[in-house]
Motif scaffolding. Sequence first.
Motif, PDB file in Angstrom:
ATOM      1  N   PRO A  90      30.529  36.945  24.281  1.00 53.50           N
ATOM      2  CA  PRO A  90      30.060  38.340  24.314  1.00 53.50           C
ATOM      3  C   PRO A  90      29.050  38.649  25.420  1.00 53.50           C
ATOM      4  O   PRO A  90      28.986  39.779  25.904  1.00 53.50           O
ATOM      5  N   ARG A  91      28.230  37.655  25.814  1.00 62.08           N
ATOM      6  CA  ARG A  91      27.122  37.968  26.718  1.00 62.08           C
ATOM      7  C   ARG A  91      27.183  37.127  27.993  1.00 62.08           C
ATOM      8  O   ARG A  91      26.874  37.597  29.069  1.00 62.08           O
ATOM      9  N   ILE A  92      27.526  35.865  27.849  1.00 60.23           N
ATOM     10  CA  ILE A  92      27.541  34.979  29.005  1.00 60.23           C
ATOM     11  C   ILE A  92      28.984  34.747  29.461  1.00 60.23           C
ATOM     12  O   ILE A  92      29.932  35.049  28.723  1.00 60.23           O
ATOM     13  N   THR A  93      29.115  34.237  30.689  1.00 62.56           N
ATOM     14  CA  THR A  93      30.453  33.873  31.160  1.00 62.56           C
ATOM     15  C   THR A  93      30.509  32.354  31.255  1.00 62.56           C
ATOM     16  O   THR A  93      29.508  31.711  31.606  1.00 62.56           O
ATOM     17  N   PRO A  94      31.648  31.759  30.927  1.00 67.80           N
ATOM     18  CA  PRO A  94      31.725  30.297  30.966  1.00 67.80           C
ATOM     19  C   PRO A  94      31.740  29.784  32.398  1.00 67.80           C
ATOM     20  O   PRO A  94      32.137  30.496  33.316  1.00 67.80           O
ATOM     21  N   ASN A  95      31.293  28.546  32.561  1.00 70.71           N
ATOM     22  CA  ASN A  95      31.372  27.902  33.867  1.00 70.71           C
ATOM     23  C   ASN A  95      32.842  27.655  34.214  1.00 70.71           C
ATOM     24  O   ASN A  95      33.578  27.059  33.439  1.00 70.71           O
ATOM     25  N   VAL A  96      33.246  28.171  35.370  1.00 67.18           N
ATOM     26  CA  VAL A  96      34.598  27.896  35.870  1.00 67.18           C
ATOM     27  C   VAL A  96      34.402  27.242  37.222  1.00 67.18           C
ATOM     28  O   VAL A  96      33.997  27.902  38.175  1.00 67.18           O
ATOM     29  N   SER A  97      34.587  25.934  37.279  1.00 64.90           N
ATOM     30  CA  SER A  97      34.259  25.256  38.524  1.00 64.90           C
ATOM     31  C   SER A  97      35.311  24.219  38.893  1.00 64.90           C
ATOM     32  O   SER A  97      36.062  23.745  38.054  1.00 64.90           O
ATOM     33  N   TYR A 138      27.938  35.326  19.393  1.00 66.15           N
ATOM     34  CA  TYR A 138      28.229  36.082  18.175  1.00 66.15           C
ATOM     35  C   TYR A 138      29.593  36.774  18.277  1.00 66.15           C
ATOM     36  O   TYR A 138      30.135  36.954  19.366  1.00 66.15           O
ATOM     37  N   ARG A 139      30.122  37.211  17.124  1.00 63.36           N
ATOM     38  CA  ARG A 139      31.425  37.870  17.097  1.00 63.36           C
ATOM     39  C   ARG A 139      31.305  39.283  17.638  1.00 63.36           C
ATOM     40  O   ARG A 139      30.235  39.892  17.569  1.00 63.36           O
ATOM     41  N   PHE A 140      32.393  39.789  18.185  1.00 62.92           N
ATOM     42  CA  PHE A 140      32.366  41.170  18.684  1.00 62.92           C
ATOM     43  C   PHE A 140      33.746  41.783  18.558  1.00 62.92           C
ATOM     44  O   PHE A 140      34.738  41.084  18.318  1.00 62.92           O
ATOM     45  N   ALA A 141      33.802  43.118  18.723  1.00 62.27           N
ATOM     46  CA  ALA A 141      35.052  43.830  18.445  1.00 62.27           C
ATOM     47  C   ALA A 141      35.780  44.277  19.711  1.00 62.27           C
ATOM     48  O   ALA A 141      37.009  44.171  19.790  1.00 62.27           O
ATOM     49  N   ASP A 142      35.039  44.779  20.692  1.00 62.82           N
ATOM     50  CA  ASP A 142      35.701  45.432  21.828  1.00 62.82           C
ATOM     51  C   ASP A 142      36.089  44.428  22.919  1.00 62.82           C
ATOM     52  O   ASP A 142      35.360  44.225  23.899  1.00 62.82           O
ATOM     53  N   LEU A 143      37.237  43.820  22.731  1.00 65.12           N
ATOM     54  CA  LEU A 143      37.699  42.798  23.688  1.00 65.12           C
ATOM     55  C   LEU A 143      37.946  43.400  25.064  1.00 65.12           C
ATOM     56  O   LEU A 143      37.538  42.831  26.082  1.00 65.12           O
ATOM     57  N   ALA A 144      38.593  44.561  25.108  1.00 68.35           N
ATOM     58  CA  ALA A 144      38.940  45.160  26.408  1.00 68.35           C
ATOM     59  C   ALA A 144      37.689  45.419  27.246  1.00 68.35           C
ATOM     60  O   ALA A 144      37.656  45.128  28.447  1.00 68.35           O
ATOM     61  N   ALA A 145      36.635  45.938  26.604  1.00 66.63           N
ATOM     62  CA  ALA A 145      35.399  46.234  27.337  1.00 66.63           C
ATOM     63  C   ALA A 145      34.782  44.952  27.883  1.00 66.63           C
ATOM     64  O   ALA A 145      34.312  44.905  29.023  1.00 66.63           O
ATOM     65  N   ARG A 146      34.793  43.894  27.056  1.00 72.31           N
ATOM     66  CA  ARG A 146      34.193  42.640  27.500  1.00 72.31           C
ATOM     67  C   ARG A 146      35.001  42.021  28.656  1.00 72.31           C
ATOM     68  O   ARG A 146      34.432  41.498  29.620  1.00 72.31           O
ATOM     69  N   LEU A 147      36.329  42.104  28.553  1.00 73.29           N
ATOM     70  CA  LEU A 147      37.173  41.556  29.626  1.00 73.29           C
ATOM     71  C   LEU A 147      36.882  42.280  30.943  1.00 73.29           C
ATOM     72  O   LEU A 147      36.772  41.657  31.997  1.00 73.29           O
ATOM     73  N   ALA A 148      36.718  43.611  30.860  1.00 70.33           N
ATOM     74  CA  ALA A 148      36.432  44.382  32.076  1.00 70.33           C
ATOM     75  C   ALA A 148      35.107  43.942  32.687  1.00 70.33           C
ATOM     76  O   ALA A 148      34.987  43.809  33.907  1.00 70.33           O
ATOM     77  N   GLU A 149      34.105  43.671  31.849  1.00 70.07           N
ATOM     78  CA  GLU A 149      32.809  43.210  32.352  1.00 70.07           C
ATOM     79  C   GLU A 149      32.929  41.854  33.039  1.00 70.07           C
ATOM     80  O   GLU A 149      32.320  41.615  34.086  1.00 70.07           O
ATOM     81  N   VAL A 150      33.687  40.963  32.436  1.00 68.63           N
ATOM     82  CA  VAL A 150      33.804  39.610  32.995  1.00 68.63           C
ATOM     83  C   VAL A 150      34.541  39.658  34.338  1.00 68.63           C
ATOM     84  O   VAL A 150      34.143  38.999  35.305  1.00 68.63           O
ATOM     85  N   VAL A 151      35.600  40.466  34.404  1.00 65.05           N
ATOM     86  CA  VAL A 151      36.331  40.611  35.672  1.00 65.05           C
ATOM     87  C   VAL A 151      35.414  41.210  36.737  1.00 65.05           C
ATOM     88  O   VAL A 151      35.358  40.728  37.880  1.00 65.05           O
ATOM     89  N   ALA A 152      34.634  42.238  36.353  1.00 62.96           N
ATOM     90  CA  ALA A 152      33.707  42.863  37.306  1.00 62.96           C
ATOM     91  C   ALA A 152      32.672  41.848  37.787  1.00 62.96           C
ATOM     92  O   ALA A 152      32.316  41.815  38.976  1.00 62.96           O
ATOM     93  N   HIS A 153      32.200  41.012  36.889  1.00 64.11           N
ATOM     94  CA  HIS A 153      31.226  39.977  37.259  1.00 64.11           C
ATOM     95  C   HIS A 153      31.792  39.069  38.354  1.00 64.11           C
ATOM     96  O   HIS A 153      31.118  38.766  39.339  1.00 64.11           O
TER      97      HIS A 153
END
Length: 332
Positions: free
Chosen positions: A196-203, A237-252
């Motif tokens: 929900p808040r952090i992005t995983p390490n992709v290395s 923690y658990r969250f509901a809005d998957l689409a919004a979170r995916l958009a944030e991660v892509v933007a990051h």
Amino acid sequence: MERVGPGLWSIPVPIPFADLRYVLVYALELTDGVAVVDVGWDTDEAWSALTAGLAVAGYRPADVRAIMVTHIHPDHYGLAGRLREASGAWVGLHPADAAMLRVRYDEPGPLLEDNRMLLERIGSPADEASSLASSSLPARAFVNFVVPDVLIEDGQRLDLPGWDLRALWTPGHSPGHLCFVEAGRRLLFSGDHVLPRITPNVSVHPQQRVNPLADYLDSLRRVGELDIAGVLPAHEYRFADLAARLAEVVAHHDERLAEVEKALAAAPGTSCWQLATRLTWSRPWEQITGYMRRAATGETLAHLIVLEQQGRAVRSGGRPERWWRPDQLTWT
Ligand SMILES: [Zn+2]
Ligand SMILES: [Zn+2]
């Protein structure tokens, strides 16, 4: 410890030496016992938390029938062996992660040499390469090395009475990372893939696929196609809005790619290592030490490889490899 819904529990299991504090283990009630998604690190404290959590749900470790692991990082896989011993449950992993287990947790000699070679290639100072190459070894203390009983393929349906659970292969954070989808309940067990808040390490590291960040972004698209009402991640923690979170991660990652490209423009012909020292991190570069430094440089290389794939960066061969923006190369 929390009841998420009918027959579904969330058990926080503490993680030593990590900012994340705990991994969330999910327990799924079956007609003849219980199944778990992920298990936690192999420490007595974690074991106590896991067994106490199962007890609240009304189960003993012996009642566990299935241990489904999203990926082989110690905080997810560490206790799998101990729980299997206590229950006879099957342990399931994606084949790409299963293939990395022995070298990582049982006979790491060749992996340490591969780590050192990669560090040299990206331009690590020679005096740091050897110590950094072995900087992840302490994590082995928190994993009970076991060979999985079941290899879970992409799209495979898990035979769990009362559940409509299907595996979704989501490589990126780990080559064999799995999410689990409960179509009927519209739930996504997202492991470390979407948090929900952090992005995983992709290395990039010796056991990774060629272009892990491209894999990761593709995997985000794959979960984006699902009809999901609730996301159950392995941390936070658990969250509901998957689409919004995916958009944030892509933007990051778009921002991060632009930052790497800009840093490259300012320092043509730089090594990946040098470039990493010029990027913004959660703390100053001097305070990023040991394994964190390897993760940071591996993440920088992952972004460079995507830029290269998009025609926004080129590299030389040799040791260390050097990087340019294509428009800065002059052929003489
Ligand atoms: Zn992980
Ligand atoms: Zn994790």
